[in-house]
Design a protein around this motif. Structure first.
Motif, PDB file in Angstrom:
ATOM      1  N   ARG A 166       0.824  -1.214   0.000  1.00  0.00           N
ATOM      2  CA  ARG A 166       0.000   0.000   0.000  1.00  0.00           C
ATOM      3  C   ARG A 166       0.860   1.268   0.000  1.00  0.00           C
ATOM      4  O   ARG A 166       0.477   2.291  -0.558  1.00  0.00           O
ATOM      5  N   ALA A 167       1.975   1.238   0.673  1.00  0.00           N
ATOM      6  CA  ALA A 167       2.847   2.417   0.796  1.00  0.00           C
ATOM      7  C   ALA A 167       4.294   1.992   0.573  1.00  0.00           C
ATOM      8  O   ALA A 167       5.094   1.954   1.508  1.00  0.00           O
ATOM      9  N   PRO A 168       4.658   1.661  -0.673  1.00  0.00           N
ATOM     10  CA  PRO A 168       5.977   1.085  -0.942  1.00  0.00           C
ATOM     11  C   PRO A 168       7.153   2.012  -0.640  1.00  0.00           C
ATOM     12  O   PRO A 168       8.252   1.533  -0.357  1.00  0.00           O
ATOM     13  N   ARG A 169       6.938   3.330  -0.667  1.00  0.00           N
ATOM     14  CA  ARG A 169       8.029   4.277  -0.444  1.00  0.00           C
ATOM     15  C   ARG A 169       7.818   5.090   0.845  1.00  0.00           C
ATOM     16  O   ARG A 169       8.235   6.239   0.939  1.00  0.00           O
ATOM     17  N   LEU A 170       7.189   4.478   1.799  1.00  0.00           N
ATOM     18  CA  LEU A 170       6.875   5.181   3.044  1.00  0.00           C
ATOM     19  C   LEU A 170       8.129   5.729   3.710  1.00  0.00           C
ATOM     20  O   LEU A 170       8.124   6.831   4.271  1.00  0.00           O
ATOM     21  N   ASP A 171       9.215   4.980   3.651  1.00  0.00           N
ATOM     22  CA  ASP A 171      10.452   5.401   4.305  1.00  0.00           C
ATOM     23  C   ASP A 171      11.175   6.510   3.546  1.00  0.00           C
ATOM     24  O   ASP A 171      12.080   7.136   4.095  1.00  0.00           O
ATOM     25  N   LYS A 172      10.788   6.769   2.309  1.00  0.00           N
ATOM     26  CA  LYS A 172      11.468   7.776   1.489  1.00  0.00           C
ATOM     27  C   LYS A 172      10.618   9.021   1.240  1.00  0.00           C
ATOM     28  O   LYS A 172      11.131  10.142   1.206  1.00  0.00           O
ATOM     29  N   ASP A 173       9.324   8.838   1.031  1.00  0.00           N
ATOM     30  CA  ASP A 173       8.469   9.948   0.596  1.00  0.00           C
ATOM     31  C   ASP A 173       7.647  10.592   1.705  1.00  0.00           C
ATOM     32  O   ASP A 173       7.078  11.670   1.507  1.00  0.00           O
ATOM     33  N   PHE A 174       7.561   9.962   2.857  1.00  0.00           N
ATOM     34  CA  PHE A 174       6.648  10.452   3.890  1.00  0.00           C
ATOM     35  C   PHE A 174       7.394  11.247   4.946  1.00  0.00           C
ATOM     36  O   PHE A 174       8.433  10.819   5.463  1.00  0.00           O
ATOM     37  N   ASP A 175       6.855  12.429   5.285  1.00  0.00           N
ATOM     38  CA  ASP A 175       7.378  13.244   6.375  1.00  0.00           C
ATOM     39  C   ASP A 175       6.713  12.773   7.665  1.00  0.00           C
ATOM     40  O   ASP A 175       5.513  12.970   7.855  1.00  0.00           O
ATOM     41  N   PRO A 176       7.470  12.161   8.579  1.00  0.00           N
ATOM     42  CA  PRO A 176       6.843  11.583   9.784  1.00  0.00           C
ATOM     43  C   PRO A 176       6.203  12.600  10.712  1.00  0.00           C
ATOM     44  O   PRO A 176       5.442  12.224  11.595  1.00  0.00           O
ATOM     45  N   ASP A 177       6.463  13.900  10.514  1.00  0.00           N
ATOM     46  CA  ASP A 177       5.824  14.923  11.335  1.00  0.00           C
ATOM     47  C   ASP A 177       4.468  15.334  10.777  1.00  0.00           C
ATOM     48  O   ASP A 177       3.746  16.119  11.386  1.00  0.00           O
ATOM     49  N   SER A 178       4.095  14.784   9.634  1.00  0.00           N
ATOM     50  CA  SER A 178       2.847  15.185   8.985  1.00  0.00           C
ATOM     51  C   SER A 178       1.765  14.124   9.169  1.00  0.00           C
ATOM     52  O   SER A 178       1.977  13.083   9.787  1.00  0.00           O
ATOM     53  N   SER A 179       0.604  14.375   8.584  1.00  0.00           N
ATOM     54  CA  SER A 179      -0.540  13.471   8.682  1.00  0.00           C
ATOM     55  C   SER A 179      -0.370  12.284   7.744  1.00  0.00           C
ATOM     56  O   SER A 179      -0.198  12.451   6.532  1.00  0.00           O
ATOM     57  N   PHE A 180      -0.439  11.085   8.293  1.00  0.00           N
ATOM     58  CA  PHE A 180      -0.354   9.874   7.478  1.00  0.00           C
ATOM     59  C   PHE A 180      -1.577   9.754   6.575  1.00  0.00           C
ATOM     60  O   PHE A 180      -1.480   9.314   5.427  1.00  0.00           O
ATOM     61  N   TYR A 181      -2.741  10.168   7.081  1.00  0.00           N
ATOM     62  CA  TYR A 181      -3.961  10.103   6.275  1.00  0.00           C
ATOM     63  C   TYR A 181      -3.858  11.005   5.048  1.00  0.00           C
ATOM     64  O   TYR A 181      -4.273  10.639   3.955  1.00  0.00           O
ATOM     65  N   ALA A 182      -3.308  12.211   5.247  1.00  0.00           N
ATOM     66  CA  ALA A 182      -3.150  13.122   4.124  1.00  0.00           C
ATOM     67  C   ALA A 182      -2.173  12.548   3.100  1.00  0.00           C
ATOM     68  O   ALA A 182      -2.370  12.696   1.888  1.00  0.00           O
TER      69      ALA A 182
END
Length: 271
Positions: A166-182
């Motif tokens: 579902r989220a193959p690049r979670l470790d690269k593209d996601f800012d952990p300080d932001s909303s995961f839902y967004a």
């Protein structure tokens, strides 16, 4: 005979008769607690409470009696420690029981939401978790653990499980300080459809208490959430601890069809 503690004379939501039994006999500490609660209302948010010694003299009781009263008020979130003193705490954060995110719930109250990443790991999915995130046993699953913040105050701890598919690049593209839902909605085109939640009261483990910055004896509100997308496919499993002294939860109740429609509408506004 008029009763000054009749429910009609009390604030809505307050304990009936201020929690005093009909026979009128109450523990000494509770009487002190009621007096300190009135003092809290007079002082207002941020007001500095007198010392235990001063309160003991004022109410003509022992310091241990005062200490027990203050302990309960601290656990209830009416007071908080600040340095070597005790001050009046602000109102609790109201988190909606809906598909709205933590970020949205905190922003609604004029507070600044934030999250601090503890860990982001990938591991083979065990049997118990597989149906909750929609994968087969052994397929890769992300686990993300974050401390929840409100105006830089640590107020909770969140563990999120989602399949790597579902989220193959979670470790690269996601800012952990932001909303995961967004992130799921805006970057991956995944929209939440519905969710099941279970709430219980627990005590934090020593590790959890250390991460949140609370004593282990502080009651926590634990929410388990299993979410699905609009097609009904499993999406995520979340375990969130909220400080019992800083949070309350709200929900709007209606007919089943109406409530479901509202939940779907709210799901479109997650952030």
């Amino acid at each position: 005979m008029d009763n000054p503690n009749h429910p009609s004379d009390q604030a809505p939501g307050a304990p009936i008769r201020s929690g005093i039994p009909e026979h009128g006999r109450i523990p000494k500490y509770y009487a002190v607690k009621a007096k300190v609660a009135s003092l809290i209302d007079e002082l207002g948010e941020g007001g500095l409470l007198p010392t235990e010694r001063d309160l003991a003299v004022r109410y003509e009781v022992s310091r241990e009696t005062v200490r027990q009263a203050l302990r309960e008020l601290l656990l209830e979130g009416r007071l908080r420690r600040q340095g070597r003193g005790t001050v009046v705490a602000g109102p609790k954060l109201e988190q909606p029981l809906s598909l709205a995110s933590y970020t949205e719930g905190v922003r609604r109250q004029g507070r600044r939401p934030g999250r601090g990443l503890i860990s982001l790991d990938r591991f083979p999915c065990p049997d118990a978790l597989a149906p909750e995130v929609g994968v087969r046993r052994g397929e890769p699953v992300w686990h993300m653990e974050r401390v929840l913040l409100a105006d830089d105050e640590r107020v909770g701890l969140e563990s999120t499980y989602v399949s790597e598919a579902r989220a193959p690049r979670l470790d690269k593209d996601f800012d952990p300080d932001s909303s995961f839902y967004a992130y799921l909605r805006e970057e991956l085109g995944i929209t939440f459809g519905d969710a099941d939640e279970r709430i219980e009261t627990v005590l934090a483990t020593p590790r959890e208490a250390l991460l949140i910055g609370t004593p282990p004896a502080l009651p926590m509100l634990l929410i388990h959430r299993i979410s699905r997308d609009t097609a009904g496919r499993p999406l995520e499993r979340v375990r969130t601890l909220y400080r019992g002294d800083r949070f309350s939860f709200t929900a709007h109740l209606g007919h089943q069809g109406q409530a479901q429609g509202q939940a779907q509408d709210q799901g479109q506004d997650q952030g």
